[in-house]
Design a protein around this motif. Structure first.
Motif: not given
Length: 223
Positions: A179-199
């Motif tokens: 989640e920190l990595s996704m936030q970092t990428l979004r903060g840099l300007g990347f369009t991130v489609q994030g998914h969380r799975y019960p695994m």
């Protein structure tokens, strides 16, 4: 020298390429079985390239030698990946991408995917991609040294969309790191489609379906 690879084509004269990086201790065979589960019949012909990482000593595993994209030298996010190993793997991945270009596949039709340690290389490469790829796929992984990510980012790299998937019960790469990595990428300007799975630290059927949907958007198929 180019890394040894396994290749699978879904048809003659492929129009797209997917380079898929395995996780720590695995090899290129690890994700070969995903091809028939992922690819849809109406997609254009694609070439899947599954490279084998070099064999190296991994500090966190007592110095045992195994296939690894870099040495893991510590548990905290800042020091987890050795900088030299990451740089070496980025160069090796770039060589594979350039080979696809020489085969007639433009960077805009190349996807770079990675699981776990392979995903860390995928994201690291993405920051420094001087010619943007069609997209980046990051599965059960993290962005090494997020604090320095902005200084590594090159112009135009944020044009690459990112598919980011993580297990909520991952004991290897904790969800918080993803989640920190996704936030970092979004903060840099990347369009991130994030998914969380019960695994745990794995891939699930729902994830493959979501990834196929995302790839289909990249293919820009006629209506």
């Amino acid at each position: 020298m180019l890394l040894e690879t396994i290749e699978r084509q879904t048809g003659d004269n492929p129009q797209w390429s997917v380079i898929w990086l395995h996780g720590l201790g695995a090899d290129g065979n690890d994700f070969v079985p995903i091809v028939p589960e992922l690819v849809r019949r109406h997609w254009p012909a694609m070439r899947f390239v599954f490279p084998h990482a070099p064999v190296r000593a991994v500090t966190i595993n007592g110095g045992a030698r195994m296939r690894a994209w870099y040495d893991i030298v510590g548990m905290d996010l800042a020091s987890r990946a050795d900088t030299a190993g990451v740089a070496e793997s980025i160069a090796q991945v770039d060589a594979l991408i350039q080979r696809e270009v020489q085969r007639g596949i433009a960077p805009a039709r190349i996807l770079l995917a990675g699981f776990s340690q392979g995903g860390a290389i995928t994201l690291s490469y993405g920051l420094q991609a001087t010619t943007p790829l069609a997209g980046l796929v990051a599965m059960s992984t993290y962005l090494p040294d997020p604090a320095s990510a902005a200084s590594r980012l090159v112009a135009g790299a944020t044009a690459q969309p990112v598919f980011f998937a993580h297990g909520s019960a991952d004991p290897v790469v904790p969800l918080a790191l993803g989640e920190l990595s996704m936030q970092t990428l979004r903060g840099l300007g990347f369009t991130v489609q994030g998914h969380r799975y019960p695994m745990a630290h794995q891939v699930c059927g729902e994830e493959i379906k979501d990834l196929a949907d995302w790839i289909e958007q990249r293919l820009q198929l006629p209506a």
